[in-house]
Write a protein that holds these residues in place. Structure first.
Motif, mmCIF file in Angstrom:
data_model
loop_
_atom_site.group_PDB
_atom_site.id
_atom_site.type_symbol
_atom_site.label_atom_id
_atom_site.label_comp_id
_atom_site.label_asym_id
_atom_site.label_seq_id
_atom_site.Cartn_x
_atom_site.Cartn_y
_atom_site.Cartn_z
ATOM 1 N N ALA A 72 -57.530 22.225 17.085
ATOM 2 C CA ALA A 72 -58.494 22.280 18.187
ATOM 3 C C ALA A 72 -57.780 22.144 19.526
ATOM 4 O O ALA A 72 -58.171 22.794 20.514
ATOM 5 C CB ALA A 72 -59.540 21.186 18.024
ATOM 6 N N GLN B 69 -64.536 24.861 17.773
ATOM 7 C CA GLN B 69 -63.513 24.203 16.962
ATOM 8 C C GLN B 69 -63.334 22.746 17.379
ATOM 9 O O GLN B 69 -63.173 21.854 16.535
ATOM 10 C CB GLN B 69 -62.194 24.954 17.090
ATOM 11 N N ALA B 70 -63.391 22.481 18.675
ATOM 12 C CA ALA B 70 -63.210 21.111 19.160
ATOM 13 C C ALA B 70 -64.378 20.215 18.756
ATOM 14 O O ALA B 70 -64.189 19.040 18.410
ATOM 15 C CB ALA B 70 -63.046 21.119 20.675
ATOM 16 N N ALA C 196 -63.872 21.720 25.669
ATOM 17 C CA ALA C 196 -63.111 21.708 24.424
ATOM 18 C C ALA C 196 -61.951 20.725 24.526
ATOM 19 O O ALA C 196 -61.690 19.946 23.597
ATOM 20 C CB ALA C 196 -62.605 23.116 24.117
ATOM 21 N N VAL D 155 -61.361 17.299 22.383
ATOM 22 C CA VAL D 155 -60.094 17.044 21.690
ATOM 23 C C VAL D 155 -59.565 15.654 22.050
ATOM 24 O O VAL D 155 -59.069 14.915 21.183
ATOM 25 C CB VAL D 155 -59.064 18.128 22.053
#
Length: 396
Positions: free
Chosen positions: A310, A334-335, A262, A266
């Motif tokens: 994120a 989310q990332a 993640a 990002v």
């Protein structure tokens, strides 16, 4: 949770970013992708010698630096910005924690110092496209993903001389070049089938492997064919005897890997957004920079909010891993969405050059799509997290 970086963490990030700026520019990146291994061996040695990245999250007793998943996530955020191809994910994020968790004392003593120094690279070979399931990120990793004892996957049988593996594995990160393979295989036949992990030397006899074409060339993948190949059971005589230990260790490693990935996503999303902002400030239309148009501002503002949210989720997931909580799957979902949005806007707002092979924008988009194929998609990551929390379970 204190999100403030320590002086050591900040120094590590700045040093790594400077190294990648000097050694992993656009031309260096493309040259590395064209090598047989798919990464720059000199850059990998610099990661190991100057920063100790391969052993960053391993205990000092095994030759590591003694840091945590938080520092590893911060490092991968920087490698994600540069899309730096390296054995870091396969060796440090996936294999090393499993050897640490399941290996015997002798196996740890033999392998972990070499993994920590970067002298030995490793790959986790999971049959089919089941890496996300094996790591318990998108579903229950009960063992069927490895073949279920039926035809397919990799089968293991004990002989007088040890263990032998038979089967084929594709889409193995760095599987074509790693010096050590950690292979998930079934043993015991269908009736008493259970999943175990086996160590296979990269130069083992009766094993054939090669590099395969991948959507995301910055994550080199290989295929591996095993034909009665000699193997060593990870944790033989110890933790690895129980399938529950193996599946539990895979799940724990999966959550930690998701938190680290993640942060890496990002970093890639942030860099894609940064490049796009620089471009819209310079490109003019109707006598003014296109970045001054309200519609462009709104689109990039939406991406900025996604990236920052994120990043917060990724940092929390890395912190939670250290404190015994699991939030990696949600942070990764989310990332990945933030990276896809940032990369998509980068291609569109770069206009006519955004989709050309010569520009780097497509590499970020392929990283987003490739990561979803490898470890997602986002809705399955969220679905798994919801199931684990009992969010939609019936009561009464």
């Amino acid at each position: 949770m204190d999100a403030t970086l320590t002086a050591e963490q900040d120094e590590m990030r700045r040093t790594l970013r400077a190294l990648l700026r000097d050694r992993c520019g656009p031309h260096d990146l493309r040259a590395a992708l064209d090598t047989p291994a798919g990464h720059d061996a000199a850059l990998w040695r610099a990661f190991a010698d100057r920063l100790g990245l391969p052993g960053l999250a391993l205990p000092e007793a095994h030759g590591g630096v003694g840091c945590t998943a938080t520092e590893l996530a911060l490092a991968c955020e920087e490698t994600g910005r540069a899309l730096a191809p390296s054995p870091l994910l396969a060796t440090t994020v996936l294999v090393a924690p499993l050897v640490l968790a399941l290996g015997t004392d002798a196996q740890r003593a033999r392998l972990l110092p070499r993994l920590a120094s970067g002298a030995l690279t490793a790959a986790l070979a999971v049959p089919g496209t089941a890496l996300a399931t094996a790591l318990a990120l998108t579903g229950d990793n009960g063992g069927d993903w490895a073949g279920g004892g039926r035809a397919g996957g990799v089968q293991a049988r004990r002989t007088d001389g040890g263990w032998r593996l038979y089967g084929e594995v594709r889409q193995v990160l760095d599987g074509h070049s790693a010096g050590l393979l950690l292979v998930a295989a079934h043993t015991g036949g269908f009736a008493r089938s259970r999943t175990r992990l086996y160590l296979v030397a990269g130069d083992a006899a009766r094993m054939t492997r090669g590099r395969q074409t991948a959507l995301d060339a910055t994550r080199p993948q290989g295929w591996v064919q095993l034909r009665d190949t000699a193997a060593e059971l990870l944790g033989e005589g110890g933790q690895g005897e129980d399938e529950g230990d193996v599946l539990g260790a895979l799940g724990a490693a999966g959550d930690s890997a998701a938190a680290v990935l993640a942060a890496e996503a990002v970093g890639a999303a942030d860099r894609a957004l940064e490049r796009t902002v620089d471009h819209v400030r310079q490109r003019e239309q109707f006598g003014r920079p296109i970045g001054s148009f309200q519609a462009v501002k709104h689109r990039l503002a939406d991406v900025y909010v996604q990236v920052q949210a994120a990043r917060s989720a990724a940092y929390y997931a890395a912190w939670a891993t250290v404190h015994g909580e699991r939030a990696g799957g949600l942070a990764l979902a989310q990332a990945l969405e933030a990276l896809r949005s940032a990369a998509g806007e980068a291609i569109q707002l770069h206009g006519g050059i955004g989709f050309t092979w010569e520009h780097e924008a497509h590499l970020y988009f392929k990283r987003a799509a490739g990561d979803e194929l490898l470890l997602g998609p986002a809705h399955r990551l969220r679905g798994r997290a919801a199931d684990g929390a009992g969010l939609f379970s019936r009561t009464g």
